[in-house]
Scaffold this active site. Sequence first.
Site: not given
Ligand code: HXC
Length: 257
Positions: A65, A108, A111, A131
């Site tokens: 998400a 998400g 999911e 998360e």
């Molecule tokens: C918003 C996101 C994002 C996310 C990545 N980006 N994931 N933006 N929400 N979930 C954005 C980054 O901020 C970045 O933007 C760009 O995408 C590229 O990501 P990087 O981190 O630079 O890439 P990389 O180093 O290759 O790492 C990839 C990754 C990492 C390991 C997947 O992006 C990551 O850990 N993302 C979050 C994963 C996560 O925690 N997902 C769960 C989310 S919570 P900029 O502008 O900085 O370049 C969730 C809640 C669900 O899903 C519950 C209810 C829905």
Amino acid sequence: MDYETILTETRGRVLLITLNRPKALNAINAQLTREVIRAATEADTDPEIGCIVITGSAKAFAAGADIKEMQHTTYAAMYGGDRFADWDRFTAVRTPIIAAVAGYALGGGCELAMMCDFILAADTAQFGLPEIKLGVMPGIGGSQRLTRAIGKAKAMEMCLTGRNMDAAEAERSSLVARVVAADTLLDDALRTAGTIAGMSKPIAMMTKEAVNRADETTLTEGIRFERRVFHAIFATADQKEGMAAFVEKRPAKFTHG
Ligand code: HXC
């Protein structure tokens, strides 16, 4: 259709939905949610579409998400807006949906893949519910669907540590139906979807509904449901055609009625 966060394309009787927010690794924001649900629900009532494939990019199916969109949200806005309840309309879609997952399917994104009917994974796929590392927990059904898919021990470990699972472990754990080479994932998914779309649409819908009952009810109720639906199938033209085609040693030509 003028979508901004997804691409849609029709291949025969298959609708391909490609998540398309590359700069955010396909993070699921409100607009992407609306667009995926709209594309899927419209296809559901379209007799020309017999299967849907949802995919992302080579790097990410969806990295979760949208954290930036959620960051400053309040409890009142989350509860008042019943955030994520819209996905109930996606899971109510009766047309079969395949998730073709390469790269990250996190939070998400994982999911969403689990809300599809089955997952075909590239060997590059990474699944996880991280998360907890953000100080939250799964909110679009992840704690429930992952546990049903892979069992309590592994689901609990993944939800509590936030670790990822690679494609091989996901296949061993029955999270995914099959793992294929990354460069053949889309072809494979479209071929599988084409096979499903070549079946009778109403019968495929009834089959999906019956399999989903297995997660939702007791064995006795599920078997009763299956039997009633099985009886009803004998009111369809496609049952007559499918069985006639077998007896006459020719391919069936379903009319989806
Ligand atoms: C918003 C996101 C994002 C996310 C990545 N980006 N994931 N933006 N929400 N979930 C954005 C980054 O901020 C970045 O933007 C760009 O995408 C590229 O990501 P990087 O981190 O630079 O890439 P990389 O180093 O290759 O790492 C990839 C990754 C990492 C390991 C997947 O992006 C990551 O850990 N993302 C979050 C994963 C996560 O925690 N997902 C769960 C989310 S919570 P900029 O502008 O900085 O370049 C969730 C809640 C669900 O899903 C519950 C209810 C829905």
